[in-house]
Write an enzyme that holds these catalytic residues in place. Structure first.
Site, PDB file in Angstrom:
ATOM      1  N   ASP A 105      57.159 -28.368 151.361  1.00  0.00           N
ATOM      2  CA  ASP A 105      58.337 -28.668 152.170  1.00  0.00           C
ATOM      3  C   ASP A 105      58.456 -27.504 153.156  1.00  0.00           C
ATOM      4  O   ASP A 105      59.019 -26.448 152.859  1.00  0.00           O
ATOM      5  CB  ASP A 105      59.577 -28.784 151.280  1.00  0.00           C
ATOM      6  CG  ASP A 105      60.840 -29.128 152.065  1.00  0.00           C
ATOM      7  OD1 ASP A 105      60.878 -28.884 153.289  1.00  0.00           O
ATOM      8  OD2 ASP A 105      61.791 -29.642 151.446  1.00  0.00           O
ATOM      9  N   ARG A 108      61.902 -26.087 154.276  1.00  0.00           N
ATOM     10  CA  ARG A 108      62.453 -25.217 153.235  1.00  0.00           C
ATOM     11  C   ARG A 108      61.746 -23.847 153.204  1.00  0.00           C
ATOM     12  O   ARG A 108      62.352 -22.804 153.415  1.00  0.00           O
ATOM     13  CB  ARG A 108      62.269 -25.912 151.878  1.00  0.00           C
ATOM     14  CG  ARG A 108      62.786 -25.147 150.686  1.00  0.00           C
ATOM     15  CD  ARG A 108      62.137 -25.659 149.381  1.00  0.00           C
ATOM     16  NE  ARG A 108      60.916 -24.950 149.103  1.00  0.00           N
ATOM     17  CZ  ARG A 108      60.747 -24.078 148.113  1.00  0.00           C
ATOM     18  NH1 ARG A 108      61.727 -23.829 147.287  1.00  0.00           N
ATOM     19  NH2 ARG A 108      59.595 -23.455 147.947  1.00  0.00           N
ATOM     20  N   GLY A 132      65.187 -17.623 139.723  1.00  0.00           N
ATOM     21  CA  GLY A 132      64.393 -18.850 139.618  1.00  0.00           C
ATOM     22  C   GLY A 132      63.179 -18.755 140.529  1.00  0.00           C
ATOM     23  O   GLY A 132      63.082 -19.451 141.538  1.00  0.00           O
ATOM     24  N   GLU A 154      62.058 -16.150 135.993  1.00  0.00           N
ATOM     25  CA  GLU A 154      61.682 -17.569 135.929  1.00  0.00           C
ATOM     26  C   GLU A 154      61.608 -17.966 134.451  1.00  0.00           C
ATOM     27  O   GLU A 154      60.958 -17.301 133.655  1.00  0.00           O
ATOM     28  CB  GLU A 154      60.325 -17.801 136.615  1.00  0.00           C
ATOM     29  CG  GLU A 154      59.743 -19.190 136.465  1.00  0.00           C
ATOM     30  CD  GLU A 154      60.670 -20.309 136.940  1.00  0.00           C
ATOM     31  OE1 GLU A 154      61.274 -20.207 138.020  1.00  0.00           O
ATOM     32  OE2 GLU A 154      60.801 -21.306 136.191  1.00  0.00           O
ATOM     33  N   GLU A 183      70.516 -16.103 132.387  1.00  0.00           N
ATOM     34  CA  GLU A 183      71.697 -15.867 131.565  1.00  0.00           C
ATOM     35  C   GLU A 183      71.373 -15.070 130.302  1.00  0.00           C
ATOM     36  O   GLU A 183      72.281 -14.588 129.624  1.00  0.00           O
ATOM     37  CB  GLU A 183      72.338 -17.204 131.164  1.00  0.00           C
ATOM     38  CG  GLU A 183      72.937 -18.013 132.323  1.00  0.00           C
ATOM     39  CD  GLU A 183      71.900 -18.793 133.142  1.00  0.00           C
ATOM     40  OE1 GLU A 183      70.680 -18.675 132.880  1.00  0.00           O
ATOM     41  OE2 GLU A 183      72.314 -19.526 134.062  1.00  0.00           O
ATOM     42  N   HIS A 347      62.264 -32.414 151.167  1.00  0.00           N
ATOM     43  CA  HIS A 347      62.079 -33.119 149.894  1.00  0.00           C
ATOM     44  C   HIS A 347      63.420 -33.491 149.256  1.00  0.00           C
ATOM     45  O   HIS A 347      63.455 -34.258 148.302  1.00  0.00           O
ATOM     46  CB  HIS A 347      61.223 -32.287 148.924  1.00  0.00           C
ATOM     47  CG  HIS A 347      61.957 -31.161 148.270  1.00  0.00           C
ATOM     48  ND1 HIS A 347      62.307 -30.011 148.935  1.00  0.00           N
ATOM     49  CD2 HIS A 347      62.424 -31.018 147.009  1.00  0.00           C
ATOM     50  CE1 HIS A 347      62.949 -29.209 148.106  1.00  0.00           C
ATOM     51  NE2 HIS A 347      63.029 -29.790 146.929  1.00  0.00           N
TER      52      HIS A 347
END
Ligand code: SAH
Length: 407
Positions: A105, A108, A132, A154, A183, A347
C-alpha cells in the site's frame, strides 16, 4: 456500484474461516486476513465441471478435513483449537501476507517514509518507540533517518522476522526488537521522545489498536514528545449504489425462489469494506470526528457526532460511506493521506453502510442525523454503530435509526 478492487464479490467484513491462504489479496478485514479463502480457492480453480455440483457427502467431509489441516498449518507455534478472537487477531499478523499487503500500500508506506526521511530533524538523536512494528519497516526508516535508538514492539510471530531483518540490514545496534504485547512489555528505557505507529483499522477504529498507542503514550512518552501520526479524522458522505445493494442485500429476498429475508436483515447490519467510485458520491463529504492523538483519551474513540449531507445533484441515495484521513502535523510541511473515494485507493478502502430505504433526494436537500460509534462491550476490537437519519424532501420523507456491527 461498489467496485471491489480485488475482483471478487466477497466484500463483507464478517469472516467465517481463518484458513491460511497463499494469496493475501482477498483480505477483507485487516486482522482477519484469510477469511475469504473460499473465494480465493474458487478463483484459482480450473473451469468448473458439472460433477462439482454433485459433490458427495464423503467428498465434502474429506474437503473439510483438508481445510482443518490448513487451519492447523497457520498456527505452527500453537496447535490449540481453543482460541479466542484476540488470539486470531495476533495470529493473523504472524503471516507475511498481511504485511506484504500493507507494505505494498504505497499511499500508506510512502507517506510514513516521507514523513521520516523529509523530517530528519525530528528524529536526529531521538529515542523512538515503534508500536506494533510488524516487519520493522517504520523502525528501519527511523534508524536510517538518524534516530539514536528505536524500540520496536511486536507481539505476533513476525517479531522474529523483524529481528532478522534488522540484523540483515545492519541496524542491530540501533533497533531493539521486543517481542510481546505493548501492554505487557518491559521497556529497557523509562521514556521515549517519539512514538510512531500504523494503528489504523477499517473505519479507522476497527481493531482498536489506537488504545494500545494511547497506553504507550501515557506510559513512556516524554512530556514534550511527539506521536506520529498525531491527527486522525473520520468523514461521511452518501452514495448512489443500486447495483451493489441489489447484489449484496436484496439478493436474499428471493434465492432460487425462496424467501431468505432473515439473512438480508443480517447483511444490512454489516458495514461493507469496499472501494467506492467517486462518481457515486451524491452529497458533500462531512467531517464527523477529529482526534488529536497526542491529547485524546481512549474514551474519545466512542462518540456521537451530528452530520448534514447536502445533495449536490438530483439522485438516489442507497448508502452512507465512511472513510478516514490521517495527518502528521509536526512535519516541516504538513503531510498525511486520505482513504476517501476521491483519493488514491488504499488497502483500507471505504466503509459502506447501506440504508434500509432508498432516499430520493433533490439538489440542495439534505440528510441530517447523528452517528454513534462505540466499542463492543464483549470484544472491544469490534465496533457498534448507530445511525439516525432523516430526509425531509420534496420526493422523500424518511426518518429512521439503524444499527450496524463491525465484526
Ligand atoms: N508497523 C508495521 C505493521 C503495522 S500493522 C507497518 O507499518 O508495516 C500493526 C501491527 O501491530 C501488527 O503487526 C500487530 O501484530 C501489531 N500489534 C497490534 N497490537 C499490538 C499490541 N498490543 N502489542 C504489540 N503489537 C501489536
Amino acid at each position: 456500484m461498489c467496485i471491489n478492487t480485488k475482483g471478487n464479490t466477497s466484500g463483507s467484513i464478517n469472516p467465517r474461516y481463518y484458513f491460511i491462504s497463499s494469496s493475501s489479496s482477498s483480505k477483507t478485514l485487516k486482522w482477519r486476513l484469510f477469511n475469504t479463502h473460499s473465494s480465493t480457492m474458487t478463483d484459482a480453480m480450473p473451469p468448473s465441471k458439472f460433477e462439482d455440483a454433485d459433490e458427495t457427502i464423503e467428498e465434502a467431509a474429506a474437503a473439510t478435513s483438508n481445510m482443518e489441516e490448513d487451519s492447523a498449518m497457520c498456527e505452527p507455534h500453537d496447535s490449540s483449537t481453543d482460541k479466542t478472537s484476540a488470539d486470531y487477531y495476533f495470529d493473523s499478523y504472524s503471516h507475511f501476507g498481511i504485511h506484504e499487503e500493507m507494505l505494498k500500500d504505497v499511499v500508506r508506506t510512502k507517506t510514513y517514509q516521507n514523513v521520516i526521511y523529509k523530517n530528519k530533524f525530528l528524529f536526529k538523536d531521538k529515542i523512538v518507540l515503534d508500536v506494533g512494528a510488524g516487519t520493522g519497516i517504520l523502525s528501519l526508516f527511523c534508524a536510517k533517518a538518524g534516530a539514536k535508538h528505536v524500540y520496536a514492539i511486536e507481539c505476533s510471530q513476525m517479531a522474529d522476522m523483524a529481528q532478522e531483518i534488522v540484523k540483515a540490514n545492519g541496524f542491530s545496534n540501533v533497533i531493539t526488537v521486543l517481542k510481546g504485547k505493548v501492554e505487557e512489555i518491559d521497556l529497557p528505557v523509562p521514556q521515549v521522545d517519539i512514538i510512531i505507529s500504523e494503528w489504523m483499522g477499517y473505519f479507522l477504529l476497527y481493531e482498536n489498536m489506537l488504545n494500545t498507542v494511547l497506553y504507550a503514550r501515557d506510559k513512556w512518552l516524554v512530556s514534550d514528545g511527539i506521536v506520529l501520526p498525531d491527527n486522525a479524522t473520520l468523514h461521511l458522505t452518501a452514495i448512489e449504489d443500486s447495483e451493489y445493494k441489489e447484489d449484496k442485500i436484496e439478493f436474499w429476498k428471493n434465492v432460487y425462489g425462496f424467501d431468505m429475508s432473515c439473512i438480508r436483515k443480517q447483511s444490512m447490519m454489516e458495514p461493507l469494506v469496499d472501494t467506492v467510485d467517486q462518481n457515486q458520491i451524491v452529497t458533500n463529504c462531512q467531517l464527523l470526528k477529529s482526534m488529536n492523538i497526542s491529547k485524546m483519551t481512549s474514551g474519545d474513540a466512542s462518540f456521537t457526532a451530528p452530520f448534514k449531507l447536502v445533495a449536490e445533484r438530483d439522485d438516489y441515495i442507497h448508502a452512507l460511506v465512511a472513510y478516514f484521513d490521517v495527518a502528521f502535523t509536526v512535519c516541516h510541511k504538513m503531510t498525511g493521506f486520505s482513504t476517501g473515494p476521491r483519493s488514491k485507493n488504499t488497502h483500507w478502502k471505504q466503509t459502506v453502510l447501506y440504508l434500509e430505504d432508498v432516499l430520493t433526494i433533490c439538489q440542495g436537500e439534505f440528510v441530517v442525523g447523528t452517528m454513534t460509534v462505540t466499542q463492543n462491550k464483549k470484544n472491544p476490537r469490534d465496533i457498534d454503530i448507530t445511525l439516525k437519519y432523516s430526509l425531509n424532501g420534496r420526493r422523500c420523507n424518511v426518518s429512521r435509526t439503524q444499527e450496524y456491527k463491525m465484526r
